[in-house]
Design an enzyme around this catalytic site. Sequence first.
Site, PDB file in Angstrom:
ATOM      1  N   HIS A  21     -32.204   0.918 -32.741  1.00 20.15           N
ATOM      2  CA  HIS A  21     -31.545   1.397 -31.531  1.00 20.15           C
ATOM      3  C   HIS A  21     -30.860   2.736 -31.832  1.00 20.15           C
ATOM      4  O   HIS A  21     -30.361   2.959 -32.940  1.00 20.15           O
ATOM      5  CB  HIS A  21     -30.521   0.383 -31.041  1.00 20.15           C
ATOM      6  N   GLU A  23     -28.084   4.200 -31.148  1.00 18.40           N
ATOM      7  CA  GLU A  23     -26.703   4.260 -31.625  1.00 18.40           C
ATOM      8  C   GLU A  23     -26.616   3.976 -33.119  1.00 18.40           C
ATOM      9  O   GLU A  23     -25.840   4.611 -33.846  1.00 18.40           O
ATOM     10  CB  GLU A  23     -25.837   3.245 -30.867  1.00 18.40           C
ATOM     11  N   ARG A  28     -26.110   5.776 -38.846  1.00 21.66           N
ATOM     12  CA  ARG A  28     -26.607   5.822 -40.223  1.00 21.66           C
ATOM     13  C   ARG A  28     -26.877   7.273 -40.652  1.00 21.66           C
ATOM     14  O   ARG A  28     -26.634   7.639 -41.808  1.00 21.66           O
ATOM     15  CB  ARG A  28     -27.875   4.986 -40.354  1.00 21.66           C
ATOM     16  N   CYS A  76     -26.449  -1.158 -25.328  1.00 21.34           N
ATOM     17  CA  CYS A  76     -26.906  -2.490 -24.926  1.00 21.34           C
ATOM     18  C   CYS A  76     -25.803  -3.509 -25.155  1.00 21.34           C
ATOM     19  O   CYS A  76     -24.904  -3.316 -25.967  1.00 21.34           O
ATOM     20  CB  CYS A  76     -28.172  -2.870 -25.696  1.00 21.34           C
ATOM     21  N   CYS A 229     -25.369  -3.072 -29.512  1.00 16.66           N
ATOM     22  CA  CYS A 229     -24.708  -1.787 -29.773  1.00 16.66           C
ATOM     23  C   CYS A 229     -23.286  -1.766 -29.223  1.00 16.66           C
ATOM     24  O   CYS A 229     -22.401  -1.121 -29.790  1.00 16.66           O
ATOM     25  CB  CYS A 229     -25.526  -0.644 -29.180  1.00 16.66           C
ATOM     26  N   LYS A 232     -21.264  -3.372 -31.926  1.00 19.19           N
ATOM     27  CA  LYS A 232     -21.139  -2.507 -33.105  1.00 19.19           C
ATOM     28  C   LYS A 232     -20.174  -1.357 -32.848  1.00 19.19           C
ATOM     29  O   LYS A 232     -19.380  -0.999 -33.727  1.00 19.19           O
ATOM     30  CB  LYS A 232     -22.516  -1.989 -33.520  1.00 19.19           C
ATOM     31  N   ARG A 235     -16.732  -2.640 -33.201  1.00 22.38           N
ATOM     32  CA  ARG A 235     -16.386  -2.791 -34.621  1.00 22.38           C
ATOM     33  C   ARG A 235     -16.052  -1.436 -35.238  1.00 22.38           C
ATOM     34  O   ARG A 235     -15.047  -1.299 -35.951  1.00 22.38           O
ATOM     35  CB  ARG A 235     -17.561  -3.442 -35.353  1.00 22.38           C
ATOM     36  N   LYS A 400     -19.937  -3.323 -51.824  1.00 28.51           N
ATOM     37  CA  LYS A 400     -19.331  -3.551 -50.505  1.00 28.51           C
ATOM     38  C   LYS A 400     -18.109  -4.459 -50.616  1.00 28.51           C
ATOM     39  O   LYS A 400     -17.057  -4.172 -50.040  1.00 28.51           O
ATOM     40  CB  LYS A 400     -20.364  -4.174 -49.554  1.00 28.51           C
TER      41      LYS A 400
END
Length: 432
Positions: A21, A23, A28, A76, A229, A232, A235, A400
């Site tokens: 997608h 976004e 990235r 979305c 999206c 996200k 977030r 991470k």
Amino acid sequence: MAALKVCCTCCLKGDILNDSHAEVVAKRSFQRYLLHQMGLALSHQQCSIFIPGTETGKWKLKPNIIFVFFSSHTPCGDASIIPISESENRLSKLVTEDDAAGQSAECRSNHDHLRPGDKRKSEKMASNHIIKRMKTDDDGYFSVITEDLAVQQVSVKQEDETSTNSAEMQTANKETGLGRPKVVDVYRTGAKCVPGELDDARIPGVGYHCVGLLRVKPGRGDRTCSMSCSDKLARWNVLGCQGALLMHFLQYPVYLSAVIVGKCPYSQEAMRRAIIERCQHISFLPDGFLAQEVKLLQSDLQFEHSRQAIHEVQTNSKAKLVPCSAAISWSAVPEQPLDVTSDGFRQGTTKAAIGSHQSRSKICKVELFHTFQKLVTSISQEDLPDTLRMKTLETYGDYKEAALNYQEAWKVLRSQALPGWVKNAKEYLQFT
């Protein structure tokens, strides 16, 4: 763009771009740019956007640098559940009966495919929660945002007297109540409610969707693990767009100052609900993290290849529009700034080449990870941030998890605002 679900060993190696997608591709690509800028900072080049922070090995943005996110369409998921007025519905019904039937079937299967335990959890949660729906005004109609367009809309054209008068009309309508047409339906989103959580009511008309819920992208066929999206962006509005890896080097997260959406069906109320309001109540975040009051704006620019633009040109065509599986990304980096993928791999990849270095997108997890590792190895131990100093870290997942303040912020956000977030299994993070 399309959300993809590919079950193969490449997923375990971080070689595939699972979510194409726009976004996500843009975010990235932005992370790739930030990694390059961090490399410039570590090599003491003043052209970098970063300057030294107050902690050892930490950096921060130079003053007066901001980032604006532009999308040609509403994201979305929750932000795309937009009211349709009676007049708008009469002029052009963008959701056809076939589309509605297909989406209704998708939503039904969302609950039918749950395991028995998940169904019980869903029923239990439904009994303990009030299902949220769109806000209504005193007449029982769904509210339509009619704020001053001079504030809510961004235009590349200079405003003339006509647009100024239009803005004044909007303000007058708002004060007199004339700007609130009856809402008879909502735009559908193909994103499905996450398993085990509340589900859409699927009542025809305005009650079809429940709002404020976490959703996963529909993909083609099986359910995906990719969050919508809208989710996200919510977030990123708390944790920043830099991700966990770069937080090792950053004193503060990198936030967006504004999100601008192009000319398309749009609701300020839906955008604000999806991106800001779901997370604005959270507390006890680690230092530096804060739920942002990002500016949400709309432009009058329409993407000429959007579904809506094509429908406007081909009004009599019965051809079904299918999302493209390709993704084009560009980053302001010196080496291979342009990256084109198809079905998650670099364009032109043959079946025999899948899994090879040549098949990778420059913005897949493993490529970004390798760029990050080069930064780490270029620094002496005494100059590394505390989270990386004298640590035995090997895999992508190890690095991470070692970003302690980021992981703590994510834990708080998930527990207080996004409890149903679908997490990938740890084996998908154990690549080097």
